[in-house]
Scaffold this active site. Sequence first.
Site, PDB file in Angstrom:
ATOM      1  N   TRP A  56       1.930  -4.371   9.419  1.00  0.00           N
ATOM      2  CA  TRP A  56       1.316  -5.028  10.766  1.00  0.00           C
ATOM      3  C   TRP A  56       0.741  -6.394  10.235  1.00  0.00           C
ATOM      4  O   TRP A  56       0.198  -6.355   8.923  1.00  0.00           O
ATOM      5  CB  TRP A  56       0.382  -4.054  11.431  1.00  0.00           C
ATOM      6  CG  TRP A  56      -0.980  -3.872  10.747  1.00  0.00           C
ATOM      7  CD1 TRP A  56      -1.311  -2.563  10.038  1.00  0.00           C
ATOM      8  CD2 TRP A  56      -2.297  -4.446  10.622  1.00  0.00           C
ATOM      9  NE1 TRP A  56      -2.553  -2.446   9.226  1.00  0.00           N
ATOM     10  CE2 TRP A  56      -3.056  -3.707   9.792  1.00  0.00           C
ATOM     11  CE3 TRP A  56      -2.454  -5.669  11.123  1.00  0.00           C
ATOM     12  CZ2 TRP A  56      -4.462  -4.069   9.505  1.00  0.00           C
ATOM     13  CZ3 TRP A  56      -3.750  -6.181  10.747  1.00  0.00           C
ATOM     14  CH2 TRP A  56      -4.861  -5.365   9.960  1.00  0.00           C
ATOM     15  N   ASN A  81       2.779   1.721   7.568  1.00  0.00           N
ATOM     16  CA  ASN A  81       3.242   0.769   8.730  1.00  0.00           C
ATOM     17  C   ASN A  81       2.943  -0.747   8.062  1.00  0.00           C
ATOM     18  O   ASN A  81       2.127  -1.024   6.999  1.00  0.00           O
ATOM     19  CB  ASN A  81       2.271   0.901   9.849  1.00  0.00           C
ATOM     20  CG  ASN A  81       2.331   2.062  10.821  1.00  0.00           C
ATOM     21  OD1 ASN A  81       1.962   3.130  10.221  1.00  0.00           O
ATOM     22  ND2 ASN A  81       3.080   1.819  11.853  1.00  0.00           N
ATOM     23  N   ASP A 119      -1.920   5.796  -5.246  1.00  0.00           N
ATOM     24  CA  ASP A 119      -2.116   4.901  -4.267  1.00  0.00           C
ATOM     25  C   ASP A 119      -2.499   3.511  -4.463  1.00  0.00           C
ATOM     26  O   ASP A 119      -3.724   3.419  -5.047  1.00  0.00           O
ATOM     27  CB  ASP A 119      -3.327   5.563  -3.466  1.00  0.00           C
ATOM     28  CG  ASP A 119      -3.524   4.659  -2.026  1.00  0.00           C
ATOM     29  OD1 ASP A 119      -2.586   3.797  -1.882  1.00  0.00           O
ATOM     30  OD2 ASP A 119      -4.616   5.237  -1.113  1.00  0.00           O
ATOM     31  N   TYR A 162      -9.886   2.795  12.691  1.00  0.00           N
ATOM     32  CA  TYR A 162     -10.659   2.645  11.419  1.00  0.00           C
ATOM     33  C   TYR A 162     -12.065   3.135  11.482  1.00  0.00           C
ATOM     34  O   TYR A 162     -12.566   3.575  12.540  1.00  0.00           O
ATOM     35  CB  TYR A 162     -10.632   1.096  10.888  1.00  0.00           C
ATOM     36  CG  TYR A 162      -9.180   0.368  10.691  1.00  0.00           C
ATOM     37  CD1 TYR A 162      -8.631   0.579   9.303  1.00  0.00           C
ATOM     38  CD2 TYR A 162      -8.758  -0.143  11.560  1.00  0.00           C
ATOM     39  CE1 TYR A 162      -7.694  -0.065   8.936  1.00  0.00           C
ATOM     40  CE2 TYR A 162      -7.469  -0.522  11.427  1.00  0.00           C
ATOM     41  CZ  TYR A 162      -6.752  -0.659   9.951  1.00  0.00           C
ATOM     42  OH  TYR A 162      -5.742  -1.175   9.781  1.00  0.00           O
ATOM     43  N   SER A 214       0.048   4.114   2.626  1.00  0.00           N
ATOM     44  CA  SER A 214       0.217   4.239   4.108  1.00  0.00           C
ATOM     45  C   SER A 214       1.594   3.574   4.481  1.00  0.00           C
ATOM     46  O   SER A 214       2.338   3.410   3.459  1.00  0.00           O
ATOM     47  CB  SER A 214      -0.583   3.213   4.931  1.00  0.00           C
ATOM     48  OG  SER A 214      -0.475   1.719   4.500  1.00  0.00           O
ATOM     49  N   THR A 230      -5.804   1.879  -2.989  1.00  0.00           N
ATOM     50  CA  THR A 230      -7.141   2.464  -3.339  1.00  0.00           C
ATOM     51  C   THR A 230      -7.330   1.837  -4.803  1.00  0.00           C
ATOM     52  O   THR A 230      -6.645   2.141  -5.709  1.00  0.00           O
ATOM     53  CB  THR A 230      -7.331   3.983  -3.202  1.00  0.00           C
ATOM     54  OG1 THR A 230      -7.092   4.205  -1.754  1.00  0.00           O
ATOM     55  CG2 THR A 230      -8.555   4.317  -3.731  1.00  0.00           C
ATOM     56  N   ASP A 255       0.768  -1.290   0.086  1.00  0.00           N
ATOM     57  CA  ASP A 255       0.036  -0.077  -0.016  1.00  0.00           C
ATOM     58  C   ASP A 255       1.004   1.395  -0.078  1.00  0.00           C
ATOM     59  O   ASP A 255       1.446   1.554   0.930  1.00  0.00           O
ATOM     60  CB  ASP A 255      -0.771   0.101   1.069  1.00  0.00           C
ATOM     61  CG  ASP A 255      -2.075   0.970   1.354  1.00  0.00           C
ATOM     62  OD1 ASP A 255      -2.035   1.871   0.445  1.00  0.00           O
ATOM     63  OD2 ASP A 255      -2.410   1.377   2.352  1.00  0.00           O
TER      64      ASP A 255
END
Length: 378
Positions: free
Chosen positions: A95, A93, A271, A131, A91, A274, A88
């Site tokens: 996880w 991070n 992005d 979220y 963003s 998306t 992505d």
Amino acid sequence: MKLLLLLTLVGLAQGFQTRVPLRKMKSLRQRLQERGLLESYLKQHPYNLAAKYFPGIAVEPLENYMDDEYFGTISIGTPAQEFTVVFDTGSSNLWVPSVFCSSPACRNHNRFNPAESSTFLSTNDTLFIAYGTGSMTGILGYDTVNVAGINVRNQIFGLAETEPGDFFYYTPFDGILGLAFPSIASSGATPVFDNMMVENLVDRHLFSVYLSRDSEAGSFVLFGAIDPYYTTKGISWIPLSAETYWQIAMESVSFNGAPVACSLGCQAIVDTGTTLLAVPIRAFRTLMRLLGANSSGEISCEAVSNLPSLIFHIHGREFPVPPRAYVLRSNGYCTLGLQGMDVPTEEGELWILGDVFIREYYVIFDRANNKVGLSQLP
């Protein structure tokens, strides 16, 4: 000439070591639809794509990933534990679910077990990402992350302890690997690609993305290299307007030779996380009307061949997106691959150039020069 060709082929062969194949799978939206759960989900969770980019706090709506169809595999730990992730660029991070998570969504996905990794280092630091449907909470830890044969040692990542909403149960991916800038990382975590650069694990401080059209195979993220096979039409380099997301300035959007949106200039974020083209509400309504769509975005499939290309004017160049790209076909129906988004920003209107746009271009994300490169695909 033969020597040059041989050297090129050798360079490509080495580049394959850093290539992550992306699988195209059913999206969360499709999975919910098949189970008759989509309508109730959308009623319970109104969609606000804008919150991903201008949250006020670290808010990242889960619904942003509802339409994602491209996923890759990474591993964490020693011995390796595999996870399917969204790569992505919207963003920062990394996880994945952990064995400490008892949420239904975690139990249905691969979960990281730190006790089974000899290289795991624990911390007392926590991770919180809000979220639209709840929050993902967890702890931060360090371990070896393997991405396409690149071992990133002591990579910080989030071990989810809670995940939001029962509907996360149906997602086709386990976690998220963010490829945006450190400035937007939650808890100040260093992104994976930043560590690749610091540890000299990539030849060049860039990565590139190819997303196949329709059901074609071959999608990938390539770290540290540009594949010349996809740049035969040349590369247009566009400077970033902000080093947070992969954000660039646009001059206008037109079709049939006339401006239809962004006439005073606007901002756009490239992005991979998306799927659709996210468009400011006013421009969205204009495009829906001009393209002949109803309020649900549906359009006559017979009319598609007569529609014009949408032309994005960026850094003095034109980047067309033809109707075969921005009209999505499914089960005999045609819908526009656009969604409305209302984000008032200091820089003006904001557009999100998601997979509908990216599928038309080989995209290079250049951290060394803070630029995005676009090469039109055949």
